[in-house]
Enzyme design. Structure first.
Site, PDB file in Angstrom:
ATOM      1  N   TYR A  55       8.091  -4.995  10.678  1.00  0.00           N
ATOM      2  CA  TYR A  55       9.081  -4.041  12.304  1.00  0.00           C
ATOM      3  C   TYR A  55       9.257  -3.820  13.785  1.00  0.00           C
ATOM      4  O   TYR A  55       8.110  -4.586  14.189  1.00  0.00           O
ATOM      5  CB  TYR A  55       7.209  -2.528  11.445  1.00  0.00           C
ATOM      6  CG  TYR A  55       6.777  -2.302  10.598  1.00  0.00           C
ATOM      7  CD1 TYR A  55       7.469  -2.095   9.460  1.00  0.00           C
ATOM      8  CD2 TYR A  55       4.949  -1.711  10.248  1.00  0.00           C
ATOM      9  CE1 TYR A  55       6.790  -2.107   7.437  1.00  0.00           C
ATOM     10  CE2 TYR A  55       4.597  -2.039   8.578  1.00  0.00           C
ATOM     11  CZ  TYR A  55       5.742  -1.854   7.763  1.00  0.00           C
ATOM     12  OH  TYR A  55       5.436  -1.803   6.669  1.00  0.00           O
ATOM     13  N   HIS A 121       4.520  -9.387   2.112  1.00  0.00           N
ATOM     14  CA  HIS A 121       5.553  -7.781   1.897  1.00  0.00           C
ATOM     15  C   HIS A 121       6.166  -7.634   1.190  1.00  0.00           C
ATOM     16  O   HIS A 121       6.904  -6.451   0.528  1.00  0.00           O
ATOM     17  CB  HIS A 121       6.258  -8.596   2.886  1.00  0.00           C
ATOM     18  CG  HIS A 121       6.614  -6.888   3.900  1.00  0.00           C
ATOM     19  ND1 HIS A 121       7.501  -6.445   5.433  1.00  0.00           N
ATOM     20  CD2 HIS A 121       7.041  -5.876   3.668  1.00  0.00           C
ATOM     21  CE1 HIS A 121       7.020  -5.008   4.983  1.00  0.00           C
ATOM     22  NE2 HIS A 121       6.688  -5.054   3.847  1.00  0.00           N
ATOM     23  N   SER A 200       4.071   5.579   2.509  1.00  0.00           N
ATOM     24  CA  SER A 200       4.278   7.053   2.284  1.00  0.00           C
ATOM     25  C   SER A 200       4.457   8.030   0.894  1.00  0.00           C
ATOM     26  O   SER A 200       4.227   8.553   0.404  1.00  0.00           O
ATOM     27  CB  SER A 200       6.173   6.949   1.514  1.00  0.00           C
ATOM     28  OG  SER A 200       6.109   5.657   2.186  1.00  0.00           O
ATOM     29  N   PRO A 201       2.801   8.165   1.388  1.00  0.00           N
ATOM     30  CA  PRO A 201       1.855   9.100   0.628  1.00  0.00           C
ATOM     31  C   PRO A 201       2.573  10.327   1.351  1.00  0.00           C
ATOM     32  O   PRO A 201       2.076  11.367   0.205  1.00  0.00           O
ATOM     33  CB  PRO A 201       0.519   8.677   1.454  1.00  0.00           C
ATOM     34  CG  PRO A 201       0.633   8.802   2.557  1.00  0.00           C
ATOM     35  CD  PRO A 201       1.663   7.499   2.385  1.00  0.00           C
ATOM     36  N   LEU A 202       3.240  10.642   2.251  1.00  0.00           N
ATOM     37  CA  LEU A 202       3.933  11.845   1.784  1.00  0.00           C
ATOM     38  C   LEU A 202       5.095  12.356   2.136  1.00  0.00           C
ATOM     39  O   LEU A 202       6.076  13.072   2.397  1.00  0.00           O
ATOM     40  CB  LEU A 202       3.718  12.455   3.681  1.00  0.00           C
ATOM     41  CG  LEU A 202       2.026  12.054   4.213  1.00  0.00           C
ATOM     42  CD1 LEU A 202       1.869  13.092   6.007  1.00  0.00           C
ATOM     43  CD2 LEU A 202       1.355  12.908   3.759  1.00  0.00           C
ATOM     44  N   GLY A 205       7.902  12.160   4.655  1.00  0.00           N
ATOM     45  CA  GLY A 205       8.381  12.945   5.385  1.00  0.00           C
ATOM     46  C   GLY A 205       8.485  14.753   4.535  1.00  0.00           C
ATOM     47  O   GLY A 205       8.156  15.829   4.845  1.00  0.00           O
ATOM     48  N   PHE A 206       8.884  14.405   3.323  1.00  0.00           N
ATOM     49  CA  PHE A 206       9.668  15.421   2.361  1.00  0.00           C
ATOM     50  C   PHE A 206       8.286  16.574   2.680  1.00  0.00           C
ATOM     51  O   PHE A 206       8.046  17.783   2.297  1.00  0.00           O
ATOM     52  CB  PHE A 206       9.876  15.095   1.429  1.00  0.00           C
ATOM     53  CG  PHE A 206      10.076  16.291   0.083  1.00  0.00           C
ATOM     54  CD1 PHE A 206      11.062  16.755   0.620  1.00  0.00           C
ATOM     55  CD2 PHE A 206       9.096  16.136  -0.781  1.00  0.00           C
ATOM     56  CE1 PHE A 206      11.294  18.401  -0.382  1.00  0.00           C
ATOM     57  CE2 PHE A 206       8.980  16.911  -1.874  1.00  0.00           C
ATOM     58  CZ  PHE A 206      10.928  18.213  -1.433  1.00  0.00           C
TER      59      PHE A 206
END
Length: 328
Positions: A55, A121, A200-202, A205-206
């Site tokens: 990152y 990773h 990315s549980p959201l 961003g969607f």
């Protein structure tokens, strides 16, 4: 804040994925803004902080090292090896000697002498997972990591790795619109006593409902290369939001709160790690641990957003070759 377990650690039921403070979704926030996010997370009861050597090509680890060092004893700090920036290029390299060197560099950037959960990773197709995990196990024995994890691998690979050294956590994308872990990974984690850390549980961003026009994404935003965010697919996916937002409104909560609560209800071994670059957005993430959903609500959400109703693949064909997860 409610808690869950990852290996030997009791962690907040909602962790913080720190990638977007330095990487991936366009221009990252300023250092001051990032500090506000991290302080807000700490004050809200979050104890699990997730980063990686990749990152920002080390910048994210440096940021967390600088800002979280005073709080090191009260947090669980996780990072990842096996994929990093080399001369400005992302490289997957799971060779033992590379892992050892990468972790030494991570420890310096993180300003700590031990990483609580060290993840591989990505699986290097040129290196057996047993060899990569064997090198990581050596780092546990050397006191440089306390527990081990894997990222974006299949149930079969998880079992092979677990035979070498106990795997405390499997990290992979999981949300209402990405259901791949339901094929085999979630059950394998239950069987082995491995926690499942959902990144990315959201839905990148969607599920926040704020991204209505993908043409506004910055040129370097990684979502531009993801099929689900291509205009023709995204137009179809947007139609799912009305019903989802109606459920959130009925429950008097933010859509992101509902998305995280759904995940928490999928199993006690699941720990979501949403990310945000806005400190004012943190509270909606934190309160998800309190939201109780009945079976009828869970059923409606499952029927609304699932692998049949979502349009487009989650990764491009090129990126898909770099992961080892089960696919529908």
């Amino acid at each position: 804040m409610k808690t869950r377990r990852i290996g030997p650690f009791e962690v907040s039921a909602i962790g913080l994925g720190c990638m977007n403070l330095s990487h991936a979704y366009g221009t990252p926030p300023s250092r001051d803004e990032a500090a506000q996010v991290l302080d807000g997370a700490l004050n809200g009861g979050i104890t699990l902080f997730d980063t990686a050597a990749l990152y920002g090509f080390g910048a994210n680890e440096e940021l967390l090292g600088d800002l979280l060092a005073p709080h090191r004893e009260r947090i669980v700090l996780t990072s990842k090896c096996g994929m990093q920036g080399v001369n400005g290029v992302r490289v997957i390299d799971g060779r033992p000697e590379t892992i050892r060197a990468s972790v030494e560099a991570s420890l310096k950037r993180l300003r700590t002498d031990v990483i609580d959960v060290l993840y591989l990773h990505r699986l290097d197709p040129q290196v057996g997972v047993e060899d990569s995990v064997g090198a990581m196990a050596d780092l546990v024995r050397a006191g440089k990591a306390r527990a081990l994890g894997l990222s974006e691998v299949s149930a079969t690979t998880l079992r092979r790795a677990h035979a070498v050294h106990p795997i405390a956590a499997l990290q992979s994308e999981y949300s209402l619109w990405t259901r791949n872990p339901e094929i085999a990974a979630l059950e394998a984690c239950r069987e082995l006593g491995t926690s499942f850390v959902a990144f990315s549980p959201l839905a990148r961003g969607f599920l926040g409902g704020k991204l209505r026009d993908v043409s506004l994404l910055e040129p370097k935003d990684i979502r531009r290369a993801m099929p689900r965010f291509a205009p023709e697919h995204y137009a179809a996916n947007l139609k799912l939001l009305d019903g989802f937002e109606a459920e959130a409104e009925r429950l008097n909560c933010a859509p992101v709160t509902l998305a995280l609560a759904w995940l928490l209800h999928q199993g006690e071994h699941i720990v979501p790690i949403p990310g945000t670059s806005k400190p004012e957005h943190l509270w909606a993430l934190i309160v998800a641990a309190r939201l109780q959903l009945d079976r009828a609500t869970l059923g409606r959400l499952d029927a609304l957003i699932n692998r049949q109703t979502v349009s487009g693949a989650r990764y491009s064909a090129t990126t898909q070759t770099e992961i080892d997860t089960e696919e529908f």
